[in-house]
Design a protein around this motif. Structure first.
Motif, PDB file in Angstrom:
ATOM      1  N   GLY A  25       0.796  -1.225   0.000  1.00  0.00           N
ATOM      2  CA  GLY A  25       0.000   0.000   0.000  1.00  0.00           C
ATOM      3  C   GLY A  25       0.829   1.275   0.000  1.00  0.00           C
ATOM      4  N   LEU A  26       2.126   1.139  -0.011  1.00  0.00           N
ATOM      5  CA  LEU A  26       2.984   2.330  -0.005  1.00  0.00           C
ATOM      6  C   LEU A  26       3.000   2.948  -1.398  1.00  0.00           C
ATOM      7  CD1 LEU A  26       4.982   3.996   1.744  1.00  0.00           C
ATOM      8  CD2 LEU A  26       6.805   2.531   0.855  1.00  0.00           C
ATOM      9  N   GLU A  27       2.697   4.227  -1.464  1.00  0.00           N
ATOM     10  CA  GLU A  27       2.655   4.901  -2.765  1.00  0.00           C
ATOM     11  C   GLU A  27       4.043   5.129  -3.332  1.00  0.00           C
ATOM     12  OE1 GLU A  27       0.292   8.536  -3.649  1.00  0.00           O
ATOM     13  OE2 GLU A  27      -1.045   7.583  -2.173  1.00  0.00           O
ATOM     14  N   ALA A  28       4.142   5.060  -4.632  1.00  0.00           N
ATOM     15  CA  ALA A  28       5.390   5.347  -5.343  1.00  0.00           C
ATOM     16  C   ALA A  28       6.566   4.579  -4.737  1.00  0.00           C
ATOM     17  CB  ALA A  28       5.676   6.840  -5.342  1.00  0.00           C
ATOM     18  N   ALA A  29       6.350   3.294  -4.484  1.00  0.00           N
ATOM     19  CA  ALA A  29       7.407   2.474  -3.887  1.00  0.00           C
ATOM     20  C   ALA A  29       8.172   1.672  -4.944  1.00  0.00           C
ATOM     21  CB  ALA A  29       6.820   1.529  -2.848  1.00  0.00           C
ATOM     22  N   GLY A  30       7.785   1.817  -6.202  1.00  0.00           N
ATOM     23  CA  GLY A  30       8.506   1.095  -7.256  1.00  0.00           C
ATOM     24  C   GLY A  30       9.918   1.628  -7.380  1.00  0.00           C
ATOM     25  N   PRO A  31      10.873   0.746  -7.599  1.00  0.00           N
ATOM     26  CA  PRO A  31      10.778  -0.668  -7.943  1.00  0.00           C
ATOM     27  C   PRO A  31      10.858  -1.614  -6.746  1.00  0.00           C
ATOM     28  CG  PRO A  31      13.051   0.029  -8.160  1.00  0.00           C
ATOM     29  CD  PRO A  31      12.272   1.221  -7.653  1.00  0.00           C
ATOM     30  N   LEU A  32      10.702  -1.069  -5.518  1.00  0.00           N
ATOM     31  CA  LEU A  32      10.951  -1.910  -4.338  1.00  0.00           C
ATOM     32  C   LEU A  32       9.745  -2.753  -3.940  1.00  0.00           C
ATOM     33  CD1 LEU A  32      12.935   0.724  -2.238  1.00  0.00           C
ATOM     34  CD2 LEU A  32      13.844  -1.098  -3.703  1.00  0.00           C
ATOM     35  N   ALA A  33       8.564  -2.409  -4.452  1.00  0.00           N
ATOM     36  CA  ALA A  33       7.347  -3.117  -4.043  1.00  0.00           C
ATOM     37  C   ALA A  33       7.214  -4.438  -4.801  1.00  0.00           C
ATOM     38  CB  ALA A  33       6.131  -2.232  -4.290  1.00  0.00           C
ATOM     39  N   ILE A  34       7.889  -5.460  -4.293  1.00  0.00           N
ATOM     40  CA  ILE A  34       7.851  -6.798  -4.890  1.00  0.00           C
ATOM     41  C   ILE A  34       7.228  -7.722  -3.843  1.00  0.00           C
ATOM     42  CG2 ILE A  34       9.244  -8.661  -5.903  1.00  0.00           C
ATOM     43  CD1 ILE A  34       9.793  -6.195  -7.445  1.00  0.00           C
ATOM     44  N   ARG A 215       8.536   3.074   6.169  1.00  0.00           N
ATOM     45  CA  ARG A 215       7.864   3.615   4.982  1.00  0.00           C
ATOM     46  C   ARG A 215       8.608   4.833   4.437  1.00  0.00           C
ATOM     47  NH1 ARG A 215       2.186   2.977   3.890  1.00  0.00           N
ATOM     48  NH2 ARG A 215       1.628   0.856   4.411  1.00  0.00           N
ATOM     49  N   HIS A 216       9.047   5.673   5.344  1.00  0.00           N
ATOM     50  CA  HIS A 216       9.780   6.878   4.932  1.00  0.00           C
ATOM     51  C   HIS A 216      11.084   6.497   4.221  1.00  0.00           C
ATOM     52  CE1 HIS A 216      11.110  11.026   5.164  1.00  0.00           C
ATOM     53  NE2 HIS A 216      12.257  10.609   5.680  1.00  0.00           N
ATOM     54  N   VAL A 217      11.813   5.577   4.825  1.00  0.00           N
ATOM     55  CA  VAL A 217      13.100   5.140   4.263  1.00  0.00           C
ATOM     56  C   VAL A 217      12.898   4.491   2.888  1.00  0.00           C
ATOM     57  CG1 VAL A 217      14.740   3.224   4.582  1.00  0.00           C
ATOM     58  CG2 VAL A 217      14.452   4.940   6.392  1.00  0.00           C
ATOM     59  N   LEU A 218      11.872   3.623   2.787  1.00  0.00           N
ATOM     60  CA  LEU A 218      11.637   2.910   1.524  1.00  0.00           C
ATOM     61  C   LEU A 218      11.200   3.861   0.411  1.00  0.00           C
ATOM     62  CD1 LEU A 218       9.902  -0.234   3.021  1.00  0.00           C
ATOM     63  CD2 LEU A 218      12.063  -0.233   1.741  1.00  0.00           C
ATOM     64  N   GLN A 219      10.386   4.851   0.772  1.00  0.00           N
ATOM     65  CA  GLN A 219       9.919   5.784  -0.235  1.00  0.00           C
ATOM     66  C   GLN A 219      11.072   6.644  -0.772  1.00  0.00           C
ATOM     67  OE1 GLN A 219       6.473   7.916   1.165  1.00  0.00           O
ATOM     68  NE2 GLN A 219       5.310   6.976  -0.496  1.00  0.00           N
ATOM     69  N   ASN A 220      11.907   7.135   0.141  1.00  0.00           N
ATOM     70  CA  ASN A 220      13.067   7.930  -0.286  1.00  0.00           C
ATOM     71  C   ASN A 220      14.035   7.093  -1.113  1.00  0.00           C
ATOM     72  OD1 ASN A 220      12.306  10.344   0.764  1.00  0.00           O
ATOM     73  ND2 ASN A 220      13.624  10.252   2.566  1.00  0.00           N
ATOM     74  N   LEU A 221      14.243   5.860  -0.683  1.00  0.00           N
ATOM     75  CA  LEU A 221      15.151   4.978  -1.413  1.00  0.00           C
ATOM     76  C   LEU A 221      14.613   4.710  -2.824  1.00  0.00           C
ATOM     77  CD1 LEU A 221      17.650   3.139  -1.418  1.00  0.00           C
ATOM     78  CD2 LEU A 221      16.235   1.351  -0.360  1.00  0.00           C
ATOM     79  N   ALA A 222      13.317   4.478  -2.922  1.00  0.00           N
ATOM     80  CA  ALA A 222      12.699   4.242  -4.236  1.00  0.00           C
ATOM     81  C   ALA A 222      12.862   5.477  -5.131  1.00  0.00           C
ATOM     82  CB  ALA A 222      11.221   3.889  -4.063  1.00  0.00           C
ATOM     83  N   ARG A 223      12.700   6.655  -4.555  1.00  0.00           N
ATOM     84  CA  ARG A 223      12.878   7.900  -5.344  1.00  0.00           C
ATOM     85  C   ARG A 223      14.309   8.004  -5.847  1.00  0.00           C
ATOM     86  NH1 ARG A 223      10.957  12.608  -1.398  1.00  0.00           N
ATOM     87  NH2 ARG A 223      12.102  13.894  -2.903  1.00  0.00           N
ATOM     88  N   MET A 224      15.247   7.713  -4.972  1.00  0.00           N
ATOM     89  CA  MET A 224      16.664   7.808  -5.354  1.00  0.00           C
ATOM     90  C   MET A 224      16.985   6.821  -6.469  1.00  0.00           C
ATOM     91  SD  MET A 224      19.878   6.354  -4.781  1.00  0.00           S
ATOM     92  CE  MET A 224      21.505   6.742  -4.166  1.00  0.00           C
ATOM     93  N   ILE A 225      16.474   5.597  -6.346  1.00  0.00           N
ATOM     94  CA  ILE A 225      16.749   4.568  -7.360  1.00  0.00           C
ATOM     95  C   ILE A 225      16.102   4.954  -8.693  1.00  0.00           C
ATOM     96  CG2 ILE A 225      16.289   2.170  -8.013  1.00  0.00           C
ATOM     97  CD1 ILE A 225      16.444   1.554  -4.931  1.00  0.00           C
ATOM     98  N   ARG A 226      14.868   5.428  -8.640  1.00  0.00           N
ATOM     99  CA  ARG A 226      14.192   5.795  -9.900  1.00  0.00           C
ATOM    100  C   ARG A 226      14.956   6.900 -10.625  1.00  0.00           C
ATOM    101  NH1 ARG A 226       9.357   5.310  -6.829  1.00  0.00           N
ATOM    102  NH2 ARG A 226       9.169   7.572  -6.758  1.00  0.00           N
ATOM    103  N   ARG A 227      15.453   7.894  -9.875  1.00  0.00           N
ATOM    104  CA  ARG A 227      16.192   8.961 -10.546  1.00  0.00           C
ATOM    105  C   ARG A 227      17.512   8.444 -11.109  1.00  0.00           C
ATOM    106  NH1 ARG A 227      16.059  14.591 -10.954  1.00  0.00           N
ATOM    107  NH2 ARG A 227      13.820  14.282 -10.672  1.00  0.00           N
ATOM    108  N   THR A 228      18.151   7.535 -10.381  1.00  0.00           N
ATOM    109  CA  THR A 228      19.384   6.931 -10.904  1.00  0.00           C
ATOM    110  C   THR A 228      19.102   6.259 -12.246  1.00  0.00           C
ATOM    111  OG1 THR A 228      20.139   6.505  -8.634  1.00  0.00           O
ATOM    112  CG2 THR A 228      21.274   5.320 -10.390  1.00  0.00           C
ATOM    113  N   LEU A 229      18.022   5.466 -12.291  1.00  0.00           N
ATOM    114  CA  LEU A 229      17.684   4.722 -13.512  1.00  0.00           C
ATOM    115  C   LEU A 229      17.298   5.653 -14.654  1.00  0.00           C
ATOM    116  CD1 LEU A 229      15.618   1.878 -11.823  1.00  0.00           C
ATOM    117  CD2 LEU A 229      17.832   1.607 -12.979  1.00  0.00           C
ATOM    118  N   GLU A 230      16.657   6.759 -14.290  1.00  0.00           N
ATOM    119  CA  GLU A 230      16.207   7.730 -15.271  1.00  0.00           C
ATOM    120  C   GLU A 230      17.401   8.470 -15.890  1.00  0.00           C
ATOM    121  OE1 GLU A 230      12.489   9.589 -13.662  1.00  0.00           O
ATOM    122  OE2 GLU A 230      13.843  11.314 -13.739  1.00  0.00           O
ATOM    123  N   THR A 231      18.447   8.657 -15.085  1.00  0.00           N
ATOM    124  CA  THR A 231      19.569   9.509 -15.496  1.00  0.00           C
ATOM    125  C   THR A 231      20.645   8.731 -16.247  1.00  0.00           C
ATOM    126  OG1 THR A 231      19.145  10.772 -13.474  1.00  0.00           O
ATOM    127  CG2 THR A 231      21.166  11.292 -14.666  1.00  0.00           C
TER     128      THR A 231
END
Ligand code: ZN
Length: 297
Positions: A25-34, A215-231
């Motif tokens: 149920g955590l929003e914007a948790a991709g790619p960690l929500a497996i 939840r806070h840690v996972l959401q921030n980590l997901a944001r960091m990973i997504r930007r890495t992949l995007e860049t």
């Protein structure tokens, strides 16, 4: 020429859904929500390899032996007969010093390679008695440790990539958003054939069983990973994200879990690479095969 980023996350397993799992149920948790028994939708066309962390040895998978396995390709718990917690002992250090991925790549002529994490002043002033598997691997390969000066120049990322913990330690550094940290990591990856980055706050939060913090840690980590992949350029870079054992995906228990861990792979050939990863012992061989196909056996 391919570059590889190995993104290591401590204590992230593939859990079941439910209130015990902060990813559910955590929003914007991709790619960690497996989640177990679900076909995941992985951003940036990633592939999942469900990865065995138990390695045929009884007991709960632990950090020192799991990390040694990831970083060497040697089944470390099988070699020493048990899952070793915390920091590597002599037997594990011997395995790391002989077989680490940094050594294997260096001797195959793959360069430059780097451990992207920053070491703060305390590490150099009074060397800790116990060192992590990664520190041992960096040292044994004769690689330089990144300092806070490197971080300020955009050449390193702290384990707490927002730098908040560095500021708490009295360092004069700017805070980074998860996105800024992802961009810095992507630029490091662009300049190296092989980059390792290690993140372990997930494991600490898992042991603390703190849902909000998790939840806070996972959401921030997901944001960091997504930007890495995007860049980064995924046409010329393979990204492999993995973990040493489960923990944060089940906050009903303070201990590590017996769950498999997610290995996520992005970039050229990612499905083929995923098919070759069944356990933690397969990570280093796959990376060596990708970066130095002639030398891999
Ligand atoms: Zn661990």
């Amino acid at each position: 020429m391919t570059n590889v980023l190995l993104f290591f996350i401590d204590g992230l397993g593939i859990g079941t859904r439910g209130s015990h799992n902060p990813l559910d149920g955590l929003e914007a948790a991709g790619p960690l929500a497996i989640f177990q028994n679900e076909e995941p939708v992985i951003p940036f066309d990633g592939a999942l390899a469900v990865t065995d962390a138990r390695l045929g040895v009884v007991g709960r998978p632990q950090s020192a032996s799991g990390q040694t396995t990831i970083l060497t390709g040697v089944n470390a718990p099988a070699a020493i007969g048990y899952h070793k917690q915390g920091f590597p002992n002599r037997a594990l250090l011997d395995i790391i010093r002989e077989h680490s991925i940094f050594l294997q790549l260096s001797s195959a002529g793959v360069a430059p390679i780097t451990f992207a994490n920053t070491y703060s002043r305390g590490f150099f002033e009074s060397r800790p008695r116990w060192i992590s598997a990664t520190t041992a691997a960096v040292e044994a390969a004769g690689l330089a440790f990144n300092t806070v000066a490197d971080l300020k120049e955009g050449r390193a990322v702290f384990m707490d990539f927002t730098n908040a913990m560095l500021v708490e330690r009295g360092e004069q550094v700017d805070l980074r958003t998860p996105e800024e940290a992802g961009e810095v990591l992507a630029s490091i990856v662009g300049r190296h054939r092989f980059t390792l980055y290690e993140y372990f706050i997930t494991d600490k939060v898992g042991h603390a069983q703190d849902v909000d913090a998790a939840r806070h840690v996972l959401q921030n980590l997901a944001r960091m990973i997504r930007r890495t992949l995007e860049t980064i350029d995924l046409k010329s870079t393979t990204v492999i994200l993995t973990s040493d054992h489960g923990n944060i995906e089940d906050l009903s228990t303070r201990s590590h879990t017996l769950n498999s861990v997610p290995t996520l792979i992005w970039g050229a050939n990612n499905r083929n690479i995923a098919a070759r990863i069944a356990s933690l012992a397969d990570i280093t061989p796959v990376i060596v095969q990708t970066l130095a196909p002639e030398s891999a056996n």
